[in-house]
Design a protein around this motif. Structure first.
Motif, PDB file in Angstrom:
ATOM      1  N   THR A  16      -7.530   4.725   1.419  1.00  0.00           N
ATOM      2  CA  THR A  16      -7.369   3.270   1.426  1.00  0.00           C
ATOM      3  C   THR A  16      -7.938   2.651   0.148  1.00  0.00           C
ATOM      4  O   THR A  16      -7.359   1.710  -0.406  1.00  0.00           O
ATOM      5  CB  THR A  16      -8.063   2.660   2.662  1.00  0.00           C
ATOM      6  OG1 THR A  16      -7.549   3.280   3.840  1.00  0.00           O
ATOM      7  CG2 THR A  16      -7.817   1.164   2.737  1.00  0.00           C
ATOM      8  N   GLN A  30      -5.821   0.474  -2.566  1.00  0.00           N
ATOM      9  CA  GLN A  30      -6.233  -0.842  -3.046  1.00  0.00           C
ATOM     10  C   GLN A  30      -6.334  -0.858  -4.572  1.00  0.00           C
ATOM     11  O   GLN A  30      -5.875  -1.794  -5.232  1.00  0.00           O
ATOM     12  CB  GLN A  30      -7.597  -1.199  -2.430  1.00  0.00           C
ATOM     13  CG  GLN A  30      -8.173  -2.522  -2.895  1.00  0.00           C
ATOM     14  CD  GLN A  30      -7.452  -3.722  -2.307  1.00  0.00           C
ATOM     15  OE1 GLN A  30      -7.117  -3.723  -1.125  1.00  0.00           O
ATOM     16  NE2 GLN A  30      -7.193  -4.737  -3.120  1.00  0.00           N
ATOM     17  N   SER A  52      -4.087  -3.528   1.080  1.00  0.00           N
ATOM     18  CA  SER A  52      -5.268  -3.245   1.893  1.00  0.00           C
ATOM     19  C   SER A  52      -4.985  -2.257   3.013  1.00  0.00           C
ATOM     20  O   SER A  52      -5.910  -1.693   3.602  1.00  0.00           O
ATOM     21  CB  SER A  52      -5.812  -4.553   2.499  1.00  0.00           C
ATOM     22  OG  SER A  52      -4.811  -5.176   3.284  1.00  0.00           O
ATOM     23  N   GLN A  53      -3.713  -2.051   3.343  1.00  0.00           N
ATOM     24  CA  GLN A  53      -3.389  -1.079   4.388  1.00  0.00           C
ATOM     25  C   GLN A  53      -2.050  -0.414   4.106  1.00  0.00           C
ATOM     26  O   GLN A  53      -1.205  -0.962   3.403  1.00  0.00           O
ATOM     27  CB  GLN A  53      -3.372  -1.746   5.769  1.00  0.00           C
ATOM     28  CG  GLN A  53      -2.357  -2.867   5.912  1.00  0.00           C
ATOM     29  CD  GLN A  53      -2.461  -3.543   7.276  1.00  0.00           C
ATOM     30  OE1 GLN A  53      -3.474  -3.420   7.962  1.00  0.00           O
ATOM     31  NE2 GLN A  53      -1.413  -4.243   7.667  1.00  0.00           N
ATOM     32  N   ARG A 108       1.667   1.313   5.048  1.00  0.00           N
ATOM     33  CA  ARG A 108       2.775   1.170   5.988  1.00  0.00           C
ATOM     34  C   ARG A 108       2.777   2.371   6.924  1.00  0.00           C
ATOM     35  O   ARG A 108       2.216   3.423   6.629  1.00  0.00           O
ATOM     36  CB  ARG A 108       4.112   1.088   5.247  1.00  0.00           C
ATOM     37  CG  ARG A 108       4.301  -0.174   4.435  1.00  0.00           C
ATOM     38  CD  ARG A 108       5.702  -0.204   3.833  1.00  0.00           C
ATOM     39  NE  ARG A 108       5.870  -1.325   2.927  1.00  0.00           N
ATOM     40  CZ  ARG A 108       6.992  -1.562   2.241  1.00  0.00           C
ATOM     41  NH1 ARG A 108       8.033  -0.747   2.364  1.00  0.00           N
ATOM     42  NH2 ARG A 108       7.068  -2.598   1.432  1.00  0.00           N
ATOM     43  N   SER A 109       3.478   2.202   8.026  1.00  0.00           N
ATOM     44  CA  SER A 109       3.510   3.244   9.048  1.00  0.00           C
ATOM     45  C   SER A 109       4.039   4.557   8.468  1.00  0.00           C
ATOM     46  O   SER A 109       5.088   4.591   7.827  1.00  0.00           O
ATOM     47  CB  SER A 109       4.406   2.790  10.207  1.00  0.00           C
ATOM     48  OG  SER A 109       4.382   3.719  11.241  1.00  0.00           O
ATOM     49  N   GLU A 142       0.071   6.945   5.442  1.00  0.00           N
ATOM     50  CA  GLU A 142      -1.267   7.540   5.469  1.00  0.00           C
ATOM     51  C   GLU A 142      -1.240   8.913   6.131  1.00  0.00           C
ATOM     52  O   GLU A 142      -1.922   9.846   5.677  1.00  0.00           O
ATOM     53  CB  GLU A 142      -2.254   6.618   6.199  1.00  0.00           C
ATOM     54  CG  GLU A 142      -3.691   7.085   6.107  1.00  0.00           C
ATOM     55  CD  GLU A 142      -4.684   6.074   6.647  1.00  0.00           C
ATOM     56  OE1 GLU A 142      -5.893   6.241   6.375  1.00  0.00           O
ATOM     57  OE2 GLU A 142      -4.263   5.114   7.326  1.00  0.00           O
TER      58      GLU A 142
END
Length: 472
Positions: free
Chosen positions: A5, A9, A15-16, A18-19, A22
């Motif tokens: 993460t 950034q 900040s996050q 997408r599905s 990760e």
């Protein structure tokens, strides 16, 4: 090393994730080959970009289309990755030589399967540190490999020669059989990261029309009424070109054709005009769409029947990436399945041709597509019997896939349920925002996709002196 993460950034300002992003990166960070099946618009390229940022060495991306390679190199450079390059048939000799002389300094390198399979290229790549091998649009191994671009079938052997680097396979759609075939061809047992192919904001519609004339008329009506921009898919390059001109003349839209018959410069210009909203409609063959990141496409119309549900899912996924209401419309006339049948057989040699070629290869013209294909297999030590089995199996697979496509078109019940079955997914409960099977009319107003009437701005007369001054 900093967290995923934190890297996200730092590099992209997000900040996050997408599905699915990760999960794929976590798998790669654990040293596992990974097959990531993420829907169109899910940001698959970010996965290998971020991995390349976090690890030394070169990320090698095998990409199917020249325009897609160049577009991805440009985007990498815009994101701050300056050490990115592509080598393909359009790369000038001097630039190619310069890239090859500085391979060890590159962070990202894009190649086609054909370029990668050349012995000189392989020799060069064996001398550098590959941090990651990426097979972009990995479904092409199955859809294109056996009877269109057989170099895709060499990727497993090439991967071995490169000492089996960590490998990421990316695609938007892959059923169980396609997943199995990708892993088999690449000689890998990857971890699979998958997200649903379902796109709830895309309304599904199938419309039965009586004949070609009725289909043309319905297309014209839809293009006039639907909000733009949109894409209309054809199986014929000539019909894509003719229809683009006809829609400009009759429907009051700006339209252009996009297909493999255009030269690279024209394709690039048309793609850029569409991306910057200077074109309302693209009349395209399947050559258009891979890697095209345009979020406001409101409709995708299939004028011709796709050959399989995986291709269909790829193409309708180019609509509604912004999450707003969009529609996928398939126009079907009796007998439409004959065209994909004929196209599937056009590049597939008959058993008699295979036998005659293997008996007397020198008596055939090598520039014929079927003979070029057979020469490839023979040159790589594939026996006549194995080639006959390959094409017989390929014909069965294509016919089965087309049968599934026809079942979808003729479904009297929920289209989404029929479509998702092919990907082993359960459909959500059917409602009025889901679909209109072939026996139900399409209500554009009900799904908020009726073109809004626009009052043209009054024409302001500008003195010729001022117009001239603006020009200069």
């Amino acid at each position: 090393m900093e967290s995923l993460t934190a890297s996200l950034q730092r590099v992209f300002g997000f900040s996050q994730f997408r599905s699915g992003q990760e999960a794929a990166l976590t798998s790669l960070e654990a040293g596992k080959d990974t097959l990531a099946i993420l829907p169109t618009g899910a940001g698959k390229t970010l996965i290998y970009q971020l991995y390349g940022y976090r690890h030394p060495g070169c990320v090698l991306i095998v990409s199917p289309l020249l325009s897609l390679m160049n577009d991805q190199v440009d985007r990498l450079r815009m994101n701050g990755f300056k050490r990115a390059a592509a080598i393909n048939s359009l790369t000038p000799f001097g630039e190619r030589l310069s890239i090859l002389n500085h391979l060890d300094q590159l962070q990202f390198l894009f190649l086609s399967p054909e370029m990668l399979s050349q012995p000189q290229m392989l020799n060069q790549l064996q001398r550098i540190n590959l941090s990651l091998l990426v097979i972009d649009e990995a479904h092409c191994i199955v859809q294109w490999g056996p009877d269109f671009r057989p170099e895709y079938l060499l990727l497993g052997a090439i991967r071995d020669k490169l000492q089996r680097p960590l490998t990421l396979m990316l695609t938007a759609t892959a059923g169980k059989q396609t997943r199995h075939e990708i892993a088999k061809q690449l000689r890998s047992t990857p971890a699979v990261v998958t997200e649903s192919v379902n796109r709830p904001n895309i309304f599904l519609d199938v419309e039965n029309v009586a004949d070609e004339a009725t289909k043309q008329s319905r297309l014209q009506d839809l293009v006039k009424r639907l909000p733009r921009p949109g894409v209309v898919y054809f199986s014929s390059k000539q019909q894509a070109s003719d229809t683009a001109l006809w829609l400009q003349q009759t429907a009051g839209v700006t339209a252009a054709a996009y297909h493999a018959g255009l030269d690279a410069e024209d394709r690039f210009k048309i793609q850029q005009q569409f991306m910057t909203d200077k074109l309302d409609i693209i009349c395209a063959t399947s050559a258009f769409g891979m890697g095209i990141d345009k979020d406001n496409v409101r409709f995708v119309i299939h004028y011709h029947l796709p050959a399989d549900l995986e291709s269909y899912a790829q193409e309708i996924g180019r609509a509604g990436r912004d999450g707003a209401p969009s529609v996928a419309i398939l126009l079907y006339a009796p007998g439409d399945e004959q065209l994909p049948l004929a196209l599937g057989q056009s590049n597939r040699p008959e058993a008699e041709t295979i036998q005659r070629y293997y008996a007397h290869p020198q008596s055939f013209a090598a520039d014929e597509p079927q003979i070029h294909l057979l020469a490839f297999y023979r040159d790589h030590g594939i026996s006549q019997a194995a080639v006959e089995r390959l094409f017989a199996g390929r014909e069965w697979e294509r016919n089965h896939a087309l049968s599934q496509m026809v079942d979808y078109v003729q479904s009297p019940t929920c289209l989404r349920e029929k479509w998702l079955q092919a990907f082993d997914e359960a459909a959500p409960a059917h409602d009025e925002a889901c679909c209109a099977p072939s026996n139900q009319p399409l209500d554009l107003a009900a799904i908020h996709l009726l073109q809004q009437a626009v009052t043209p701005a009054p024409i302001q007369k500008v003195p010729w002196q001022e117009r001239l001054a603006r020009l200069f």
